[in-house]
Design a protein around this motif. Structure first.
Motif, PDB file in Angstrom:
ATOM      1  N   ILE A   1      24.086 -21.183  -6.556  1.00 39.65           N
ATOM      2  CA  ILE A   1      22.722 -20.748  -6.851  1.00 39.65           C
ATOM      3  C   ILE A   1      22.220 -21.257  -8.188  1.00 39.65           C
ATOM      4  CG2 ILE A   1      23.458 -18.541  -7.841  1.00 39.65           C
ATOM      5  CD1 ILE A   1      20.280 -19.263  -5.726  1.00 39.65           C
TER       6      ILE A   1
ATOM      7  N   MET B   1      14.248 -24.388  -4.479  1.00 37.43           N
ATOM      8  CA  MET B   1      14.571 -24.024  -3.110  1.00 37.43           C
ATOM      9  C   MET B   1      13.287 -23.984  -2.289  1.00 37.43           C
ATOM     10  SD  MET B   1      17.399 -21.002  -3.788  1.00 37.43           S
ATOM     11  CE  MET B   1      16.352 -20.128  -4.953  1.00 37.43           C
TER      12      MET B   1
ATOM     13  N   ARG C   1      18.837 -18.140  -0.772  1.00 39.20           N
ATOM     14  CA  ARG C   1      19.305 -17.607  -2.060  1.00 39.20           C
ATOM     15  C   ARG C   1      20.636 -16.865  -1.898  1.00 39.20           C
ATOM     16  NH1 ARG C   1      17.136 -16.768  -6.857  1.00 39.20           N
ATOM     17  NH2 ARG C   1      15.072 -17.423  -6.138  1.00 39.20           N
TER      18      ARG C   1
ATOM     19  N   GLU D   1      18.211 -22.950  -8.664  1.00 41.11           N
ATOM     20  CA  GLU D   1      17.151 -22.018  -9.052  1.00 41.11           C
ATOM     21  C   GLU D   1      15.829 -22.765  -9.245  1.00 41.11           C
ATOM     22  OE1 GLU D   1      16.915 -18.956  -9.047  1.00 41.11           O
ATOM     23  OE2 GLU D   1      18.841 -17.985  -9.445  1.00 41.11           O
TER      24      GLU D   1
ATOM     25  N   LEU E   1      13.696 -17.876   2.440  1.00 39.92           N
ATOM     26  CA  LEU E   1      14.148 -18.041   1.055  1.00 39.92           C
ATOM     27  C   LEU E   1      15.250 -17.054   0.696  1.00 39.92           C
ATOM     28  CD1 LEU E   1      10.984 -18.775  -1.136  1.00 39.92           C
ATOM     29  CD2 LEU E   1      13.052 -20.179  -0.924  1.00 39.92           C
ATOM     30  N   GLU E   2      15.136 -15.820   1.176  1.00 40.23           N
ATOM     31  CA  GLU E   2      16.148 -14.823   0.822  1.00 40.23           C
ATOM     32  C   GLU E   2      17.515 -15.200   1.397  1.00 40.23           C
ATOM     33  OE1 GLU E   2      13.556 -12.888   4.125  1.00 40.23           O
ATOM     34  OE2 GLU E   2      13.274 -14.219   2.389  1.00 40.23           O
TER      35      GLU E   2
ATOM     36  N   THR F   1      24.189 -18.067  -3.461  1.00 38.88           N
ATOM     37  CA  THR F   1      24.841 -17.141  -4.393  1.00 38.88           C
ATOM     38  C   THR F   1      26.291 -16.904  -3.973  1.00 38.88           C
ATOM     39  OG1 THR F   1      22.747 -16.037  -4.922  1.00 38.88           O
ATOM     40  CG2 THR F   1      24.773 -14.827  -5.389  1.00 38.88           C
TER      41      THR F   1
ATOM     42  N   CYS G   1      20.428 -27.068   3.830  1.00 36.65           N
ATOM     43  CA  CYS G   1      21.338 -26.016   3.362  1.00 36.65           C
ATOM     44  C   CYS G   1      22.493 -25.777   4.334  1.00 36.65           C
ATOM     45  CB  CYS G   1      20.565 -24.714   3.135  1.00 36.65           C
ATOM     46  SG  CYS G   1      21.552 -23.424   2.312  1.00 36.65           S
TER      47      CYS G   1
END
Length: 213
Positions: free
Chosen positions: A123, A130, A114, A127, A110-111, A118, A10
């Motif tokens: 994102i 991840m 995400r 979905e 993860l947050e 986003t 990422c």
């Protein structure tokens, strides 16, 4: 294309976050009286887990790392990402042109994954695909996150390619038996396994490399 699945890191591959996080770490280091600069942070911390970074800083600070360092780091980077984070140039085109399954496997929570996807408009592409080191409690350079992602996606390592930009991520992917495509936008030195990897400096090159594989 010989691959059946592409696994993206990422930070530094999908989202251009590394300079932002480096600035935050430099500022927090200065708060502790540490004289660290951007070059030092990139050289020492790129791709490493926050836990490893905190241990390193705690040694430099002679045990003075505050107990709320992680929460403060998360707060500062979250605010900076909201205002400054952008996708890596060309990554939208790469994703839109992929004809095979793909996912993201990151050392971050993860947050965070995400939120960053986003902010950068990615994102909807990832979905339910991840994967975080925090889920399995194993961090790069251990290959577990890539093995977990491949298995969950339904593929073997030799059916997947990993796209990475950090030395620890490259090491993890190679250890797991994956082919590795290395994004070297900033000219980082990668001393390991380059004979087993593909190096590129622009996302348009990745599209060509994948199509020729």
């Amino acid at each position: 294309m010989k691959y059946k699945c592409i696994i993206f890191d990422c930070d530094g591959v999908l989202v251009d976050s590394e300079f932002i996080t480096a600035k935050v770490l430099v500022a927090m280091g200065k708060d502790l009286g540490l004289h660290i600069d951007l070059d030092f942070v990139v050289q020492e911390f790129l791709g490493k887990s926050l836990n490893d970074i905190m241990q390193y800083l705690d040694v430099l600070a002679e045990g003075r790392l505050p107990s709320d360092f992680e929460s403060e780091y998360r707060k500062r980077t979250f605010e900076a990402f909201k205002n400054e984070l952008k996708p890596i140039d060309g990554i939208h085109s790469v994703i839109e042109n992929l004809k095979i399954p793909f996912c993201v496997a990151s050392s971050g929570p993860l947050e965070k994954i995400r939120a960053n996807l986003t902010t950068t408009g990615l994102i909807d592409k990832f979905e339910e695909r991840m994967f975080s080191c925090y889920e399995i409690q194993s961090w790069k350079p251990n290959p577990d996150i890539f093995l977990h992602a491949a298995k969950t996606m339904g593929y073997k390592p030799d059916e997947c390619a990993v796209v990475e930009d950090s030395a620890v991520g490259i090491e993890a992917a190679l250890a797991g038996g994956f082919d590795v495509f290395i994004y070297s936008k900033n000219g980082h030195d990668y001393p390991i396994g380059l004979q087993e990897a593909f190096v590129f400096q622009d996302m348009s090159e990745l599209r060509i490399l994948l199509s020729q594989s």
